[in-house]
Design a protein around this motif. Sequence first.
Motif, PDB file in Angstrom:
ATOM      1  N   ALA A 475       0.813  -1.218   0.000  1.00  0.00           N
ATOM      2  CA  ALA A 475       0.000   0.000   0.000  1.00  0.00           C
ATOM      3  C   ALA A 475       0.845   1.266   0.000  1.00  0.00           C
ATOM      4  O   ALA A 475       0.296   2.376  -0.064  1.00  0.00           O
ATOM      5  N   GLY A 476       2.162   1.126   0.097  1.00  0.00           N
ATOM      6  CA  GLY A 476       3.039   2.286   0.123  1.00  0.00           C
ATOM      7  C   GLY A 476       3.029   3.025   1.436  1.00  0.00           C
ATOM      8  O   GLY A 476       3.357   4.217   1.489  1.00  0.00           O
ATOM      9  N   SER A 477       2.675   2.336   2.518  1.00  0.00           N
ATOM     10  CA  SER A 477       2.584   2.971   3.831  1.00  0.00           C
ATOM     11  C   SER A 477       3.858   2.722   4.631  1.00  0.00           C
ATOM     12  O   SER A 477       4.366   1.596   4.681  1.00  0.00           O
ATOM     13  N   GLU A 478       4.361   3.780   5.268  1.00  0.00           N
ATOM     14  CA  GLU A 478       5.550   3.625   6.093  1.00  0.00           C
ATOM     15  C   GLU A 478       5.234   2.969   7.425  1.00  0.00           C
ATOM     16  O   GLU A 478       6.097   2.334   8.034  1.00  0.00           O
ATOM     17  N   ARG A 479       4.012   3.100   7.908  1.00  0.00           N
ATOM     18  CA  ARG A 479       3.624   2.572   9.212  1.00  0.00           C
ATOM     19  C   ARG A 479       2.556   1.509   9.039  1.00  0.00           C
ATOM     20  O   ARG A 479       1.671   1.628   8.171  1.00  0.00           O
ATOM     21  N   VAL A 480       2.597   0.486   9.844  1.00  0.00           N
ATOM     22  CA  VAL A 480       1.575  -0.556   9.819  1.00  0.00           C
ATOM     23  C   VAL A 480       0.355  -0.033  10.568  1.00  0.00           C
ATOM     24  O   VAL A 480       0.439   0.330  11.751  1.00  0.00           O
ATOM     25  N   GLY A 481      -0.783   0.018   9.870  1.00  0.00           N
ATOM     26  CA  GLY A 481      -1.997   0.540  10.461  1.00  0.00           C
ATOM     27  C   GLY A 481      -3.020  -0.539  10.770  1.00  0.00           C
ATOM     28  O   GLY A 481      -2.803  -1.728  10.529  1.00  0.00           O
ATOM     29  N   ARG A 482      -4.163  -0.096  11.293  1.00  0.00           N
ATOM     30  CA  ARG A 482      -5.219  -1.019  11.676  1.00  0.00           C
ATOM     31  C   ARG A 482      -5.735  -1.813  10.477  1.00  0.00           C
ATOM     32  O   ARG A 482      -5.992  -3.015  10.570  1.00  0.00           O
ATOM     33  N   VAL A 483      -5.870  -1.156   9.321  1.00  0.00           N
ATOM     34  CA  VAL A 483      -6.397  -1.837   8.144  1.00  0.00           C
ATOM     35  C   VAL A 483      -5.446  -2.936   7.673  1.00  0.00           C
ATOM     36  O   VAL A 483      -5.878  -3.996   7.211  1.00  0.00           O
ATOM     37  N   HIS A 484      -4.153  -2.714   7.816  1.00  0.00           N
ATOM     38  CA  HIS A 484      -3.169  -3.729   7.412  1.00  0.00           C
ATOM     39  C   HIS A 484      -3.197  -4.910   8.374  1.00  0.00           C
ATOM     40  O   HIS A 484      -3.102  -6.068   7.950  1.00  0.00           O
ATOM     41  N   VAL A 485      -3.339  -4.619   9.663  1.00  0.00           N
ATOM     42  CA  VAL A 485      -3.433  -5.698  10.650  1.00  0.00           C
ATOM     43  C   VAL A 485      -4.697  -6.510  10.429  1.00  0.00           C
ATOM     44  O   VAL A 485      -4.691  -7.747  10.509  1.00  0.00           O
ATOM     45  N   ALA A 486      -5.801  -5.822  10.137  1.00  0.00           N
ATOM     46  CA  ALA A 486      -7.074  -6.516   9.934  1.00  0.00           C
ATOM     47  C   ALA A 486      -6.993  -7.469   8.743  1.00  0.00           C
ATOM     48  O   ALA A 486      -7.477  -8.616   8.811  1.00  0.00           O
ATOM     49  N   GLU A 487      -6.390  -7.028   7.657  1.00  0.00           N
ATOM     50  CA  GLU A 487      -6.280  -7.919   6.494  1.00  0.00           C
ATOM     51  C   GLU A 487      -5.358  -9.093   6.786  1.00  0.00           C
ATOM     52  O   GLU A 487      -5.631 -10.232   6.388  1.00  0.00           O
ATOM     53  N   ALA A 488      -4.262  -8.838   7.512  1.00  0.00           N
ATOM     54  CA  ALA A 488      -3.358  -9.934   7.861  1.00  0.00           C
ATOM     55  C   ALA A 488      -4.058 -10.972   8.733  1.00  0.00           C
ATOM     56  O   ALA A 488      -3.879 -12.182   8.559  1.00  0.00           O
ATOM     57  N   LEU A 489      -4.894 -10.503   9.669  1.00  0.00           N
ATOM     58  CA  LEU A 489      -5.622 -11.428  10.535  1.00  0.00           C
ATOM     59  C   LEU A 489      -6.645 -12.248   9.760  1.00  0.00           C
ATOM     60  O   LEU A 489      -6.945 -13.386  10.130  1.00  0.00           O
ATOM     61  N   SER A 490      -7.175 -11.689   8.683  1.00  0.00           N
ATOM     62  CA  SER A 490      -8.170 -12.418   7.907  1.00  0.00           C
ATOM     63  C   SER A 490      -7.580 -13.637   7.208  1.00  0.00           C
ATOM     64  O   SER A 490      -8.312 -14.556   6.826  1.00  0.00           O
ATOM     65  N   TYR A 491      -6.260 -13.648   7.041  1.00  0.00           N
ATOM     66  CA  TYR A 491      -5.597 -14.791   6.407  1.00  0.00           C
ATOM     67  C   TYR A 491      -5.006 -15.759   7.429  1.00  0.00           C
ATOM     68  O   TYR A 491      -4.365 -16.739   7.043  1.00  0.00           O
ATOM     69  N   ARG A 492      -5.233 -15.481   8.721  1.00  0.00           N
ATOM     70  CA  ARG A 492      -4.603 -16.317   9.738  1.00  0.00           C
ATOM     71  C   ARG A 492      -5.544 -17.435  10.161  1.00  0.00           C
ATOM     72  O   ARG A 492      -6.733 -17.212  10.411  1.00  0.00           O
TER      73      ARG A 492
END
Length: 498
Positions: A475-492
């Motif tokens: 996503a071109g983001s320097e910081r890991v945000g809530r939306v990135h964590v949420a998507e990562a959790l959806s694949y766990r």
Amino acid sequence: MVALVSTVAYLGLEARAVEVQCQLAAGMPRFSVVGLADKAVAESRERVQSALAAMGLALPPKRITVNLSPADLPKEGSHYDLPIALALLGAMGVVDAEELSEWVVVGELSLDGRIASSPGVLLAALHASETQKGLICPRAQGPEARWASGVRVCAAPDLASLLNHLKGERALPEPEPGEVEDAAPGPDLKRVKGQETAKRALEIAAAGGHNLLMNGPPGAGKSLLASCLPGILPPLSPSEALEVSMVQSVAGTLEGGRISRNRPFRAPHHSASMAALTGGGLRVRPGEVSLAHLGVLFLDELPEFQRAVLDSLRQPLETGKVDVARANAHVAYPARVQLVAAMNPCRCGHLGDPALACSRAPRCAADYQSRVSGPMLDRIDLHVEVDPVSAADLALPPPAEGSAEVAARVAAARAVQAGRGVRSNAELDGDALEDHATPDEAGRQLLMQAADAMRLSARGYTRMLRVARTIADLAGSERVGRVHVAEALSYRRQAPRA
């Protein structure tokens, strides 16, 4: 008189120096090879004697003793034929023994004197370069040997031509380095109809080097998706290509000295044994997990593999190497692979379809999926459900976005990760993981809630952070945000509660 010739013994990707000592002494005619030699080395006596006879040379009526030093190091393989023959010819005075001291020699002899290919020539060439010696090898493997920088290579087709070269009567041409093959095009993602979630997971896996498991019914496109992965991965760098070629050289699969920029893609059958997958056998050859080093290891029909065979991959997936311990050798091979696995939800494969599912559903699904151990599944970062594809989906035109567009985003994300000093986010650990993958406050709160609800292990927590970091990179983001964590959790994968 004692003649000395240098050669090597292979222990994994290490070439250890071996000195071939040949002595002619008075006594009953006898030809013996000592120095902890295996059957192939012991049989070299017959091949050497026949090769010399083909040149019109007979063994002297003396006691011939060949010692492979150091004597306590196991010697395996047919590449000792040529150094033994040259040491014998040096002791006989046919060739200058001083000239032989400047070379490292490897090669198998045919009965008619031809020099045949043998595995591991690239490792021998690198060893010769380190010791500032030249390399004598089979002509077919001259291009492979020339990839070692700063080494003189004498690639001979037969023993007679080699002797003429050493005597200065007819010089052999210097071989050219093998060709560098560009990455060959594979299946394009445009061939995949639908499966947007699976394609997104595949892009994340490629961008961060993460392990991926696809679960879905037969014919949903799991194997096609896996075969598209090499097409969106960045090509091997020159140093990585040399690493891969070293493994291929030991395995004897490096053809014509051609070094490829393709990332390896290995797909062993589910009947593969533990030795075939992790390495081993009598001569401790690299297995599929090492042949896939810096590439993709695809395990189709994952539960059909023997459970012990699958669990043998747990340590290599964590450490990036495989240690093969045997009574006579302890060998380590690199195994930094990206695991991609596919499986059906149950034995019949149609768990979610009442019209096609078997009478044992849903119990059959639990029995079938339990064949893969929890610790093995915990090492897989991305778990994605692949839905069946309907005829209406197949009738749709190809998607506008294919492998080229996805590969560009993957390359951009990998370039960001290279700035962190790693090949991919899958290698982030310790302080580097803390520095680059710590989410913001909103992401941290979500992570804490999910870690408790999903019962994430320490390994699962760490791997989830790496996936979130990769999603942020895409996503071109320097910081890991809530939306990135949420998507990562959806694949766990969520651990079942007791």
